[in-house]
Write an enzyme that holds these catalytic residues in place. Structure first.
Site, PDB file in Angstrom:
ATOM      1  N   LYS A  45       0.852  -1.204   0.000  1.00  0.00           N
ATOM      2  CA  LYS A  45       0.000   0.000   0.000  1.00  0.00           C
ATOM      3  C   LYS A  45       0.882   1.246   0.000  1.00  0.00           C
ATOM      4  O   LYS A  45       0.386   2.370  -0.013  1.00  0.00           O
ATOM      5  CB  LYS A  45      -0.823   0.080   1.289  1.00  0.00           C
ATOM      6  CG  LYS A  45      -2.026  -0.777   1.432  1.00  0.00           C
ATOM      7  CD  LYS A  45      -2.777  -0.308   2.717  1.00  0.00           C
ATOM      8  CE  LYS A  45      -3.380  -1.426   3.488  1.00  0.00           C
ATOM      9  NZ  LYS A  45      -3.895  -1.011   4.806  1.00  0.00           N
ATOM     10  N   LYS A  47       2.578   1.990   2.585  1.00  0.00           N
ATOM     11  CA  LYS A  47       2.457   2.485   3.964  1.00  0.00           C
ATOM     12  C   LYS A  47       3.558   1.859   4.813  1.00  0.00           C
ATOM     13  O   LYS A  47       3.679   0.649   4.902  1.00  0.00           O
ATOM     14  CB  LYS A  47       1.092   2.064   4.545  1.00  0.00           C
ATOM     15  CG  LYS A  47       0.046   3.157   4.510  1.00  0.00           C
ATOM     16  CD  LYS A  47      -1.185   2.749   5.309  1.00  0.00           C
ATOM     17  CE  LYS A  47      -1.879   3.971   5.828  1.00  0.00           C
ATOM     18  NZ  LYS A  47      -3.093   3.701   6.579  1.00  0.00           N
TER      19      LYS A  47
END
Ligand code: C2G
Length: 153
Positions: A45, A47
């Site tokens: 992602k 992240k």
């Protein structure tokens, strides 16, 4: 058969926004399953999480509103999860509004308002500000040291 609700998320640096959401979602059914994003999935992602998956999962598992925690390994697992766990409702914060409408043939899809003013990103920024020493702090420290050197040699 108890009505089951499912949600997905990273839940890094668990905060009141996460808790508000889980509390509201738990009210949509009799059983709440939370799929916590693994570190590998988060990397996908884009992240970077501060808290490793096992600890994030353990914290979420300890929340009174949560009945079960499963790993979120991929974007594609949601339909299979909904069927495997006989989910009646999928729910998530409205920052994802519309992203998961493909689940509507399988279960109810609910987007709930996010809690304003708090986010993991903001918490990290505040932590950086809190821990970082400002240029003014350093200059002030040198002035104090210089004064002490002059006073005491
Ligand atoms: N959330 C919220 N209010 C905030 C912050 C987060 O309601 N102030 C909600 C998000 O909308 C999400 C949940 O808390 O429903 C978890 O947020 P994140 O950990 O940021 O999850 P995210 O990285 O968005 O992952 O497949 C879905 C993804 O895994 C969702």
């Amino acid at each position: 058969m108890p009505s089951t609700v499912i949600t997905y998320g990273t839940f890094d640096m668990f905060h009141i926004g996460h808790l508000n959401l889980l509390r509201r979602i738990a009210g949509l059914g009799e059983r709440l399953i939370v799929a916590v994003s693994t570190d590998e999935f988060n990397a996908g992602k884009g992240k970077r999480t501060l808290i490793p998956f096992e600890q994030r999962a353990e914290i979420v598992r300890s929340i009174r509103y949560v009945d079960e925690v499963i790993p979120e390994l991929s974007w594609e697992q949601k339909v299979e999860d909904v069927q495997r766990y006989a989910v009646s409702t999928f729910a998530i914060g409205d920052d994802w509004q519309g992203h998961f409408d493909f689940l509507r043939p399988y279960c109810e899809v609910v987007y709930l308002p996010r809690t304003e003013g708090v986010s993991t990103t903001e918490l990290k920024r505040s932590l950086n500000r809190f821990c970082s020493v400002s240029r003014e702090d350093v200059l002030h420290a040198f002035e104090v040291l210089e004064r002490l050197r002059q006073d005491f040699g």
